[in-house]
Structures are given as C-alpha cells and as structure tokens.
Design an enzyme around this catalytic site. Structure first.
Site, short mmCIF file in Angstrom:
data_model
loop_
_atom_site.label_atom_id
_atom_site.label_comp_id
_atom_site.label_asym_id
_atom_site.label_seq_id
_atom_site.Cartn_x
_atom_site.Cartn_y
_atom_site.Cartn_z
N HIS A 67 0.83 -1.21 0.00
CA HIS A 67 0.00 0.00 0.00
C HIS A 67 0.87 1.26 0.00
CE1 HIS A 67 -3.10 -2.85 0.86
NE2 HIS A 67 -4.01 -1.92 0.72
N PRO A 68 0.55 2.20 -0.87
CA PRO A 68 1.32 3.45 -0.90
C PRO A 68 1.01 4.29 0.34
CG PRO A 68 -0.60 3.67 -2.31
CD PRO A 68 -0.61 2.24 -1.81
N SER A 84 -6.18 4.24 -5.72
CA SER A 84 -5.57 4.93 -4.57
C SER A 84 -5.65 6.44 -4.74
CB SER A 84 -4.10 4.52 -4.42
OG SER A 84 -4.00 3.27 -3.82
N GLN A 85 -5.44 6.89 -5.97
CA GLN A 85 -5.50 8.33 -6.23
C GLN A 85 -6.87 8.88 -5.84
OE1 GLN A 85 -4.50 9.16 -10.27
NE2 GLN A 85 -4.15 11.32 -9.93
N CYS A 122 -8.61 2.96 5.54
CA CYS A 122 -9.53 3.12 4.40
C CYS A 122 -9.80 4.61 4.26
CB CYS A 122 -10.81 2.32 4.65
SG CYS A 122 -11.99 2.48 3.28
N ALA A 123 -9.09 5.24 3.33
CA ALA A 123 -9.12 6.71 3.22
C ALA A 123 -10.52 7.23 2.92
CB ALA A 123 -8.13 7.17 2.15
N1 LIG Z 1 -1.54 3.68 3.27
C1 LIG Z 1 -2.85 3.73 2.93
O1 LIG Z 1 -3.74 3.61 3.77
N2 LIG Z 1 -3.12 3.88 1.59
C2 LIG Z 1 -4.41 3.94 1.13
N3 LIG Z 1 -5.57 3.82 1.79
C3 LIG Z 1 -6.61 3.94 0.88
O2 LIG Z 1 -7.79 3.92 1.12
N4 LIG Z 1 -6.09 4.14 -0.36
C4 LIG Z 1 -4.72 4.16 -0.26
O3 LIG Z 1 -3.88 4.33 -1.15
#
Ligand SMILES: NC(=O)NC1=NC(=O)NC1=O
Length: 172
Positions: A67-68, A84-85, A122-123
């Site tokens: 995961h980035p 991810s973006q 989870c962004a």
């Molecule tokens: N390190 C992260 O939590 N990355 C990320 N969470 C996401 O929901 N998208 C991502 O790229």
C-alpha cells in the site's frame, strides 16, 4: 454486472477486473478465481477475505507493504494507482497544508520504522484530520494489534472497490 457474468470469466478477465481490489496484490484475485462459482458479490468478497485471512503473518505484512503511503512519494509524484489516487483525494489529502504534509510524512516514517509495514487506513471512510489523529495514536500500538487493524482497513478498501466495480459495470 450479474454474478453469472463474473462466474463466466476466464482467469485473465477475472484478474483484469478484480486484480486491484487489494492494492497491488493481483495474486489475490488470481487465486480466488479458483473458488468460482460465486453465489453473489458478498460470496466473492467473503472468499477474498478468507484468502487474505489464511495468509501467514508475513503474507499479511506483505499486503500492507503493497500500500502506498497516504500523501507519500507515490502521491506526490502522481504515480498512485487510479483507485488509490481517488481514495486519497476523497480524504482531502490533496488539500493538505505544507505543515500537514510534513507531519504526515514524519508520522508515516515513524510508523514504518516501528512496524516495518506502512500505516494503512480506508481513506474513503476518513478525512485528513482524522487520518493524522489516527496515525498519531496507532503508531503507539503493539505490532500485532496494528497488523490486525491494518488488515481490517484493507478489507474496507476492498469492499468499496468491489462496490465500484459492480456499480460501474452495471451501468455498461
Ligand atoms: N496507506 C494507505 O492507507 N493507503 C491507502 N488507503 C486507501 O484507502 N487508499 C490508499 O492508497
């Protein structure tokens, strides 16, 4: 998309459609294809979760390592995956102040130095202030707790990515 269409996919098509529901881990979809036919989207999701839950600790750590970072180098260089973006943008990470960017980078570095995998959340279910707050708290957790929390966040990300896929294709 109806589940019969999913069940009719060969593994190349299945991998193409579902290969990034777990960020940069196409192995998961390629493996879960063997479990078809799926009763419905939930059955597919449960098979994905069972697969990742069955991995040894090193496998779970490997998933997190794919995961980035949030607002990390891939984000800054524009080399994030499409998914991810969109997720990082939806959390407001494109509107961080320079101070927040460096705070997040320092916290991500501390987290990674401690756990040897990145902070994952989870962004789409969060926002930039909550992410910074959560990272500040979670960096003090025991490693085994962070592995569990990270994998739960991976499942939340997967769930939303599956919904996107089924929603998109149903509009075709
Ligand atoms: N390190 C992260 O939590 N990355 C990320 N969470 C996401 O929901 N998208 C991502 O790229």
């Amino acid at each position: 998309m109806d589940i019969q269409y999913v069940n009719s996919m060969n593994y190349e098509k299945f991998s193409y459609v579902f290969g990034n529901v777990i960020e940069k881990c196409p192995l998961v979809a390629a493996a879960v294809w063997s479990k078809r036919p799926f009763k419905d989207i939930l059955d597919l999701e449960n098979n994905i979760e069972e697969f990742i839950d069955s991995l040894p600790q090193s496998g779970k750590e490997g998933i997190l390592r794919c995961h980035p970072d949030l607002a990390g180098k891939d984000f800054l260089s524009g080399s994030l995956t499409v998914e991810s973006q969109g997720e990082q943008r939806s959390a407001g990470l494109t509107t961080l102040t320079p101070g927040q960017v460096s705070q997040l980078q320092q916290l991500n570095t501390s987290y990674r130095d401690r756990f040897h995998f990145p902070f994952v959340v989870c962004a789409r279910k969060s926002d930039k202030d909550t992410i910074i707050q959560q990272l500040s708290l979670r960096v003090h957790n025991p490693p085994e707790q962070e592995l569990l929390i990270g994998m739960e966040e991976v499942k939340k990300i997967c769930h939303l990515r599956l919904l996107d896929i089924f929603d998109q294709v149903s509009r075709l």
